[in-house]
Motif scaffolding. Structure first.
Motif, PDB file in Angstrom:
ATOM      1  N   ILE A  65     -68.370 -20.309  92.516  1.00 60.81           N
ATOM      2  CA  ILE A  65     -67.268 -20.065  93.445  1.00 60.81           C
ATOM      3  C   ILE A  65     -66.012 -20.649  92.798  1.00 60.81           C
ATOM      4  O   ILE A  65     -66.051 -21.772  92.274  1.00 60.81           O
ATOM      5  CB  ILE A  65     -67.524 -20.712  94.821  1.00 60.81           C
ATOM      6  CG1 ILE A  65     -68.707 -20.031  95.517  1.00 60.81           C
ATOM      7  CG2 ILE A  65     -66.294 -20.612  95.699  1.00 60.81           C
ATOM      8  CD1 ILE A  65     -70.045 -20.609  95.211  1.00 60.81           C
ATOM      9  N   HIS A  66     -64.929 -19.908  92.808  1.00 57.99           N
ATOM     10  CA  HIS A  66     -63.732 -20.368  92.099  1.00 57.99           C
ATOM     11  C   HIS A  66     -62.486 -20.290  92.979  1.00 57.99           C
ATOM     12  O   HIS A  66     -62.260 -19.292  93.667  1.00 57.99           O
ATOM     13  CB  HIS A  66     -63.498 -19.523  90.846  1.00 57.99           C
ATOM     14  CG  HIS A  66     -62.293 -19.944  90.055  1.00 57.99           C
ATOM     15  ND1 HIS A  66     -62.241 -21.137  89.369  1.00 57.99           N
ATOM     16  CD2 HIS A  66     -61.078 -19.350  89.875  1.00 57.99           C
ATOM     17  CE1 HIS A  66     -61.056 -21.244  88.779  1.00 57.99           C
ATOM     18  NE2 HIS A  66     -60.335 -20.184  89.077  1.00 57.99           N
ATOM     19  N   SER A  67     -61.694 -21.362  92.936  1.00 59.70           N
ATOM     20  CA  SER A  67     -60.373 -21.400  93.577  1.00 59.70           C
ATOM     21  C   SER A  67     -59.324 -21.533  92.485  1.00 59.70           C
ATOM     22  O   SER A  67     -59.331 -22.513  91.727  1.00 59.70           O
ATOM     23  CB  SER A  67     -60.266 -22.591  94.536  1.00 59.70           C
ATOM     24  OG  SER A  67     -61.167 -22.478  95.611  1.00 59.70           O
ATOM     25  N   ALA A  68     -58.415 -20.571  92.411  1.00 62.47           N
ATOM     26  CA  ALA A  68     -57.421 -20.575  91.339  1.00 62.47           C
ATOM     27  C   ALA A  68     -56.276 -21.547  91.610  1.00 62.47           C
ATOM     28  O   ALA A  68     -55.737 -22.169  90.705  1.00 62.47           O
ATOM     29  CB  ALA A  68     -56.865 -19.169  91.140  1.00 62.47           C
ATOM     30  N   HIS A  69     -55.868 -21.640  92.888  1.00 62.41           N
ATOM     31  CA  HIS A  69     -54.739 -22.467  93.328  1.00 62.41           C
ATOM     32  C   HIS A  69     -53.389 -21.905  92.895  1.00 62.41           C
ATOM     33  O   HIS A  69     -52.479 -21.797  93.708  1.00 62.41           O
ATOM     34  CB  HIS A  69     -54.898 -23.925  92.893  1.00 62.41           C
ATOM     35  CG  HIS A  69     -56.070 -24.601  93.522  1.00 62.41           C
ATOM     36  ND1 HIS A  69     -56.109 -24.945  94.855  1.00 62.41           N
ATOM     37  CD2 HIS A  69     -57.283 -24.959  93.020  1.00 62.41           C
ATOM     38  CE1 HIS A  69     -57.261 -25.494  95.154  1.00 62.41           C
ATOM     39  NE2 HIS A  69     -58.012 -25.515  94.049  1.00 62.41           N
ATOM     40  N   THR A  70     -53.216 -21.601  91.634  1.00 63.54           N
ATOM     41  CA  THR A  70     -52.032 -20.872  91.183  1.00 63.54           C
ATOM     42  C   THR A  70     -52.481 -19.818  90.177  1.00 63.54           C
ATOM     43  O   THR A  70     -53.501 -19.997  89.510  1.00 63.54           O
ATOM     44  CB  THR A  70     -50.989 -21.788  90.515  1.00 63.54           C
ATOM     45  OG1 THR A  70     -51.545 -22.364  89.329  1.00 63.54           O
ATOM     46  CG2 THR A  70     -50.537 -22.887  91.462  1.00 63.54           C
ATOM     47  N   LEU A  71     -51.714 -18.754  90.075  1.00 67.54           N
ATOM     48  CA  LEU A  71     -52.058 -17.660  89.186  1.00 67.54           C
ATOM     49  C   LEU A  71     -50.928 -17.439  88.186  1.00 67.54           C
ATOM     50  O   LEU A  71     -49.768 -17.270  88.564  1.00 67.54           O
ATOM     51  CB  LEU A  71     -52.301 -16.383  89.989  1.00 67.54           C
ATOM     52  CG  LEU A  71     -53.500 -16.427  90.948  1.00 67.54           C
ATOM     53  CD1 LEU A  71     -53.476 -15.235  91.902  1.00 67.54           C
ATOM     54  CD2 LEU A  71     -54.811 -16.457  90.162  1.00 67.54           C
ATOM     55  N   SER A  74     -52.813 -17.397  76.701  1.00 68.34           N
ATOM     56  CA  SER A  74     -54.160 -17.963  76.719  1.00 68.34           C
ATOM     57  C   SER A  74     -54.614 -18.258  78.149  1.00 68.34           C
ATOM     58  O   SER A  74     -55.788 -18.064  78.491  1.00 68.34           O
ATOM     59  CB  SER A  74     -54.215 -19.244  75.887  1.00 68.34           C
ATOM     60  OG  SER A  74     -53.292 -20.207  76.371  1.00 68.34           O
ATOM     61  N   ARG A  75     -53.688 -18.708  78.992  1.00 64.23           N
ATOM     62  CA  ARG A  75     -54.062 -18.969  80.382  1.00 64.23           C
ATOM     63  C   ARG A  75     -54.337 -17.664  81.115  1.00 64.23           C
ATOM     64  O   ARG A  75     -55.293 -17.576  81.901  1.00 64.23           O
ATOM     65  CB  ARG A  75     -52.957 -19.750  81.096  1.00 64.23           C
ATOM     66  CG  ARG A  75     -53.245 -19.904  82.577  1.00 64.23           C
ATOM     67  CD  ARG A  75     -52.250 -20.737  83.336  1.00 64.23           C
ATOM     68  NE  ARG A  75     -52.527 -20.659  84.764  1.00 64.23           N
ATOM     69  CZ  ARG A  75     -51.832 -21.277  85.699  1.00 64.23           C
ATOM     70  NH1 ARG A  75     -50.800 -22.045  85.365  1.00 64.23           N
ATOM     71  NH2 ARG A  75     -52.149 -21.155  86.973  1.00 64.23           N
ATOM     72  N   VAL A  76     -53.504 -16.656  80.878  1.00 63.55           N
ATOM     73  CA  VAL A  76     -53.715 -15.368  81.532  1.00 63.55           C
ATOM     74  C   VAL A  76     -55.104 -14.825  81.193  1.00 63.55           C
ATOM     75  O   VAL A  76     -55.855 -14.387  82.076  1.00 63.55           O
ATOM     76  CB  VAL A  76     -52.629 -14.360  81.112  1.00 63.55           C
ATOM     77  CG1 VAL A  76     -52.960 -12.965  81.640  1.00 63.55           C
ATOM     78  CG2 VAL A  76     -51.263 -14.807  81.615  1.00 63.55           C
ATOM     79  N   ILE A  77     -55.465 -14.874  79.912  1.00 69.38           N
ATOM     80  CA  ILE A  77     -56.790 -14.386  79.488  1.00 69.38           C
ATOM     81  C   ILE A  77     -57.891 -15.219  80.130  1.00 69.38           C
ATOM     82  O   ILE A  77     -58.898 -14.680  80.624  1.00 69.38           O
ATOM     83  CB  ILE A  77     -56.904 -14.425  77.952  1.00 69.38           C
ATOM     84  CG1 ILE A  77     -55.944 -13.419  77.325  1.00 69.38           C
ATOM     85  CG2 ILE A  77     -58.339 -14.148  77.504  1.00 69.38           C
ATOM     86  CD1 ILE A  77     -55.842 -13.531  75.817  1.00 69.38           C
ATOM     87  N   GLY A  78     -57.723 -16.545  80.135  1.00 76.01           N
ATOM     88  CA  GLY A  78     -58.720 -17.425  80.742  1.00 76.01           C
ATOM     89  C   GLY A  78     -58.921 -17.124  82.215  1.00 76.01           C
ATOM     90  O   GLY A  78     -60.060 -17.095  82.714  1.00 76.01           O
ATOM     91  N   GLU A  79     -57.835 -16.875  82.936  1.00 72.55           N
ATOM     92  CA  GLU A  79     -57.952 -16.543  84.356  1.00 72.55           C
ATOM     93  C   GLU A  79     -58.648 -15.201  84.552  1.00 72.55           C
ATOM     94  O   GLU A  79     -59.488 -15.050  85.458  1.00 72.55           O
ATOM     95  CB  GLU A  79     -56.563 -16.522  85.003  1.00 72.55           C
ATOM     96  CG  GLU A  79     -55.951 -17.895  85.166  1.00 72.55           C
ATOM     97  CD  GLU A  79     -54.587 -17.856  85.830  1.00 72.55           C
ATOM     98  OE1 GLU A  79     -54.121 -18.923  86.264  1.00 72.55           O
ATOM     99  OE2 GLU A  79     -53.982 -16.758  85.916  1.00 72.55           O
TER     100      GLU A  79
END
Length: 334
Positions: A48-54, A72-77
């Motif tokens: 289960i994942h909560s992003a908090h910010t995108l 890198s963050r965009v790909i990771g998300e």
């Protein structure tokens, strides 16, 4: 730089327990989601994942002077969204963003609003006396990271407008800015102090470092209005904490603040980021503050920790009994 060490610690924690000790993994923020993804595959339990910010949303709503989140963050998300068994969104708006911007499976997205500690953040008498604030002071409050995204400069500019409208307010006004530079705000850590000097209100502004929640609650209580002028917020917990303490909020009409603040009831939402508009909204709230204060407490009471934890437990149970984990022989049951 610490992701490998974090991953190792998580796997060691599980290895020290009997098999099947953990039922679900709940990761918060995309870096933890990367670790949770690995652990999910190794342990055979739902993630289960909560992003908090995108990142994609932040980059689309960048404040002037802010820097975009890296690719890198965009790909990771994107990877975590694709792999997670359930995605927890704070608001319906964030749920829609996960689907629209990250191609999330709508069936996996659940909306669970964050909760506030209503035992800690509640109305209480004597806050101004404890803080040494005069009873007749006009107190405006900002709480948050000092960076362009949060727009603390907008509160200072609005305060200057209020004094320009009514010079008699100067001697009574106190503007508290609680927080520390973060992110791109580290590039100019003294920029707010310089702005206060330029605006001629440095003598009315008090800069305070981040503080324990119990101390912060008194600043909420002492404030006439809490201002949350962010360019983007996935939810806006500061707004909710302030309202729980009986303090109305003037906030930007963006992201989760549309949920955290009941516009026209517990506070006012402002379109755009023009200081005169914020000054006008503050003035309107002050004109009927007692009613806004009562409504603020009522609105915040709907966001209790009990409600949030109950919804999260339902989400965990839903994930554990889903097809991939409740009946599929190809994966171990939780």
């Amino acid at each position: 730089a610490q992701l490998c060490a974090f991953t190792s610690a998580v796997l060691r924690a599980e290895a020290s327990q009997e098999p099947g000790h953990y039922d679900v993994i709940h990761s918060h923020y995309w870096l933890s989601g990367q670790v949770g993804w690995l652990a999910r595959d190794r342990w055979g339990i739902p993630l289960i994942h909560s992003a908090h910010t995108l990142a994609k949303v932040k980059n689309a709503l960048l404040a002037e002077g802010d820097v975009p989140e890296p690719r890198s963050r965009v790909i990771g998300e994107e990877q975590v969204v694709a792999e997670a068994d359930r995605l927890i969104a704070s608001t319906a708006d964030e749920a829609a963003q996960l689907v629209q911007w990250y191609d999330a499976d709508p069936a996996k997205v659940l909306t669970v609003p964050p909760g506030v500690d209503l035992d800690r953040f509640r109305p209480a008498e004597g806050a101004r006396a404890r803080l040494g604030v005069p009873d007749d002071a006009l107190v405006l409050l900002f709480v948050g990271r000092i960076q362009p995204l949060k727009a603390p400069d907008l509160l200072l500019r609005a305060a200057a407008h209020l004094i320009a409208y009514d010079p008699a307010l100067r001697s009574r006004m106190i503007v508290y800015v609680v927080g520390a530079p973060s992110g791109s705000g580290l590039d100019e850590p003294t920029s707010l102090l310089a702005l206060a000097n330029t605006l001629g209100i440095a003598d009315r502004v008090r800069f305070l470092a981040p503080m324990p929640p119990d101390d912060l609650a008194d600043y909420y209580r002492a404030a006439d209005v809490t201002v949350v002028p962010s360019h983007n917020e996935s939810f806006g917990l500061v707004a909710l904490e302030a309202q729980a303490c009986g303090t109305p909020v003037v906030a930007a009409r963006v992201g989760g603040l549309v949920t955290a603040v009941a516009d026209g009831f517990s506070g006012l939402l402002v379109d755009g980021h023009r200081a005169p508009d914020y000054a006008d909204a503050i003035t309107k709230v002050l004109g009927d503050r007692a009613a806004f204060s009562r409504a603020a407490v009522e609105h915040a009471s709907r966001f209790s920790w009990d409600r949030t934890t109950g919804l999260l437990l339902d989400a965990y149970a839903d994930a554990m009994t889903g097809p991939a984990f409740g009946s599929d022989p190809a994966r171990p049951a939780a």
